[in-house]
Design a protein around this motif. Structure first.
Motif: not given
Lengths: 115, 115
Positions: B6-7, B20, B22-23, B34, B69, B74, B76, B78, B92, B110
Motif C-alpha cells: 500500500q502507498t 487516493i 493505492r494498493c 478496503w 482497478r 493496482n 485504489t 478515492k 487493503c 495507509s
C-alpha cells in the motif's frame, strides 16, 4: 445485525501459560470464523480459520474451537511467549453462507505475555 | 512470500481535499477489499470488489468513496472530499477465494490524517 464480542480488552498472563481468548457472536452462526493477529500500527495477519462443522482446529501452539450452540469461539495459545503479545481479532462473515469475504471484526483482545 | 503493498504509508490532507490510496494486491488473487480502522477502534469493512465491480459495500462507503482497478495490478480507494472523521488507517486486502472461506491478506495500511 451480527455483533461480535471479545471477552476482554486486555489479558495479561505469565510466559509458559496458556492464553484463552473468547469470541461471542449474536444472531446467526457464520459458515466460517477466522482469527487474526494485529501488532500496533500493522495490518491484521491471518492465523486460523474454522468451519461451522468443525469443532476444533490446531496449528502449532494455536488451537481454535467453534461452538455454534453457544455461539462462541475460543482461541488458545499454549506455552505462551512474550513474542505472542499482540491484539487478537475474531472475524466472521457479514452475511450467512459467506458473501465476498466481507468479514466483520471484533474489537480484539490485547494479550500481554510477561517473562 | 507474496504480499499486499500500500502507498502512501501516511498522508496528511486538508479537509475537503481529494485523496487516493493505492494498493497492489497479490497477483493471482481475485477478490479485493478496503477496510479502515479508526485509532483505538475495530477494523471496519468498507467495500469488496470482484470481477471489476463492487460486490458489497458498507454504510460507511458513501458517495464520497469510490474504488477502481485501473489496470491489472493496482486497486485504489478515492475519497472525494475528505472530512475530519475520515482520519483512520486504511487497509487493503486481497484473497484467492470468496467469502470467509479463505484468509484475507492485508497490507500494512495507509494512515490518513485529515486536518
Amino acid at each position: 445485525s451480527q455483533k461480535i464480542e471479545q471477552n476482554s480488552e486486555a489479558l495479561n498472563i505469565q510466559e509458559g501459560k496458556t492464553a484463552t481468548l473468547t469470541c461471542n457472536y449474536t444472531n446467526y452462526s457464520p459458515a466460517y470464523l477466522q482469527w487474526y493477529r494485529q501488532d500496533p500500527g500493522r495490518g491484521p495477519v491471518f492465523l486460523l480459520l474454522i468451519r461451522e462443522n468443525e469443532k476444533e482446529k490446531r496449528k502449532e501452539r494455536l488451537k481454535v474451537t467453534f461452538d455454534t450452540t453457544l455461539k462462541q469461539s475460543l482461541f488458545h495459545i499454549t506455552a505462551s511467549q512474550p513474542a505472542d503479545s499482540a491484539t487478537y481479532l475474531c472475524a466472521l462473515d457479514l452475511f450467512y453462507g459467506g458473501s465476498q469475504g466481507n468479514l466483520i471484526f471484533g474489537k480484539g483482545t490485547k494479550l500481554s505475555v510477561k517473562p | 512470500e507474496p504480499e499486499v503493498t500500500q502507498t502512501p504509508s501516511h498522508q496528511v490532507t486538508q479537509m475537503g481535499q481529494e485523496v487516493i490510496l493505492r494498493c497492489v494486491p497479490i497477483s493471482n488473487h481475485l477478490y479485493f477489499y478496503w477496510y479502515r480502522q479508526i485509532l483505538g477502534q475495530k477494523v471496519e469493512f468498507l467495500v469488496s470488489f470482484y470481477n471489476n465491480e463492487i460486490s458489497e459495500k458498507s454504510e460507511i462507503f458513501d458517495d464520497q468513496f469510490s474504488v477502481e482497478r485501473p489496470d491489472g495490478s493496482n486497486f485504489t480507494l478515492k475519497i472525494r472530499s475528505t472530512k475530519l472523521e475520515d482520519s483512520a488507517m486504511y487497509f487493503c486486502a486481497s484473497s484467492a477465494r470468496a467469502g470467509g472461506t479463505g484468509e484475507l491478506f492485508f497490507g500494512e495500511g495507509s494512515r490518513l490524517t485529515v486536518l
